[in-house]
Design an enzyme around this catalytic site. Structure first.
Site: not given
Ligand code: PLP
Length: 421
Positions: A274, A313, A345, A374
């Site tokens: 992911e 961020r 502000c 992000y």
């Molecule tokens: C945020 C998140 C990601 C992605 O994370 P990265 O650091 O952007 O690669 C993958 N899986 C889950 C469950 C997340 O919450």
């Protein structure tokens, strides 16, 4: 690796001058590079070549439809954490068979949406969620394929606000509770345990903590199989970090992939990944215009027209973004230290403290680098500022992929109660 560079003294994204975009679209504006998105998706895909592997891009990093369609064309699936992200992924043409649904707090409505779409997998994060998902699926006459997200109690390093795999974090099922939960799933209708899921954090800058977590999870897969569960998938989450400044030393995707190859050797599972930041982070910049400089005791403020509502961020996790003027300066140019701040502000509306930059003139434009992940997704309309615009570049072409709303659009959702008319 990214496709933002100076050409003829001006900063470009691929073959498009960022000034040309700012002239047409105004600032602040996010600009994304298709070539960078594609390159990152390909490098990761190639690193896992020959393995059974689903790259489910984490939509929460950057869910713009133009970005999602670019990645869908590269064969990426999607990791979604809300019904809205699921709809975005589908709108971008990502097939349900390549979508996994993560997150600690899915509503019954979101579960129903995922079931009706027939998504690949639900990553569940609590015993209570399993019971509700079983109920929702049974009522629909469907079966949800699920992986339990386990909390391996491993520190990922990096900023504490983005660590998710320690015992005190809200994410995942406690390590000690996993076996009992799989036993319970086997008794329930409407749910079928097919995998184990783990995700220990974000902006992880070393392979070792990931290896430790994944090795732990592999022992769980073997134990669950011995207990009779047909575990065929291993979801290893996202989290691979990216360089935010020159000199940042991050493990390349190939090293990450080789570690995963070793850890899952002979296990016979489909690996699901992911990745979010590692694909989108360095594929985007935020362009802002310098409004004023303001001398103050012991510092000089540089006030720009982007705020923490556009790029949160730095305020949220003290994150560093390199800042490049769109006009290139010779290396020998004298630099001064600026505190770079926005117009909001709030004292936290600060992008950088004592940042060495060449003298910046009012009206000059700056690029906040590495803002593709992000960035826009976390933007808001705080201080009644219109939601930031987004542009996608591909070679010498560009398109506005999210325009700035008008003020009338911003207030259109509000109504005046009859006692105030
Ligand atoms: C945020 C998140 C990601 C992605 O994370 P990265 O650091 O952007 O690669 C993958 N899986 C889950 C469950 C997340 O919450």
């Amino acid at each position: 690796m990214h496709h933002f560079h100076y050409r003829n003294g001006r900063l470009h994204c691929e073959d498009v001058s960022l000034d040309a975009i700012a002239d047409e679209v105004g600032t602040p504006v996010y600009v994304y590079s298709s070539a960078t998105l594609r390159r990152h998706a390909r490098v990761i895909g190639e690193a896992f070549d020959g393995m059974s592997c689903l790259i489910a891009y984490s939509v929460k990093a950057n869910g713009n439809l133009g970005v999602l369609k670019t990645l869908a064309a590269e064969g990426c699936g999607a990791d979604v954490v809300s019904g809205g992200e699921l709809k975005r992924a589908r709108a971008a043409g990502i097939p349900p068979s390549r979508i996994v649904f993560s997150g600690v707090g899915k509503t019954r409505e979101e579960m129903r949406l995922g079931l009706e779409e027939g998504i690949h997998q639900f990553n569940v994060e609590s015993a209570a969620e399993v019971e509700v998902l079983s109920d929702v699926a049974s009522l629909l006459g469907k079966t949800a394929k699920i992986a339990v997200r386990v909390n391996p109690d491993v520190a990922a390093g990096g900023h504490p606000n983005i660590s998710t795999g320690k015992a005190g974090d809200k994410f995942g099922v406690p390590w000690e509770a996993a076996d009992a939960l799989y036993a319970r799933i086997a008794e329930l209708d409407g749910v079928e345990a097919v995998g184990v899921d783990v995700h220990i954090g974000s902006q992880i800058d070393a392979i070792a903590p990931m290896r430790a977590a994944f090795e732990r999870v592999v022992t769980l897969v073997r134990r669950l199989r011995e207990a009779g569960h047909a575990i065929t998938r291993l979801d290893l989450g996202g989290g691979l970090g990216i360089p935010y400044k020159p000199g940042d030393d991050l493990p390349p995707p190939s090293e990450y992939a080789n570690m995963i190859r070793q850890v899952t050797e002979g296990l016979g599972v489909e690996v699901i990944l992911e990745p979010g930041r590692v694909i989108a982070g360095n594929a985007g910049v935020l362009i802002a215009e310098a409004l004023f400089t303001k001398p103050a005791p012991k510092r000089t403020f540089l006030i720009v027209d982007a705020g923490m509502n556009d790029l949160m961020r730095p305020a949220l996790y003290q994150a560093h973004h390199d800042i490049l003027p769109l006009e290139e300066r010779p290396d020998s140019t004298e630099q001064i230290n600026y505190d770079v701040v926005g117009p909001i502000c709030e004292s936290t509306d600060k992008f950088a403290t004592e940042r060495p930059l060449p003298v910046i003139r009012p009206g000059e434009r700056l690029a906040f680098m590495s803002a593709g992940a992000y960035g826009a997704v976390l933007s808001s309309q705080y201080n009644a500022r219109p939601l930031v615009a987004e542009v996608l570049v591909d070679g010498d072409k560009y398109a506005i992929v999210r325009r700035r709303p008008t003020f009338d659009e911003m207030i259109a959702l509000e109504t005046t109660p009859d006692w105030l008319t």
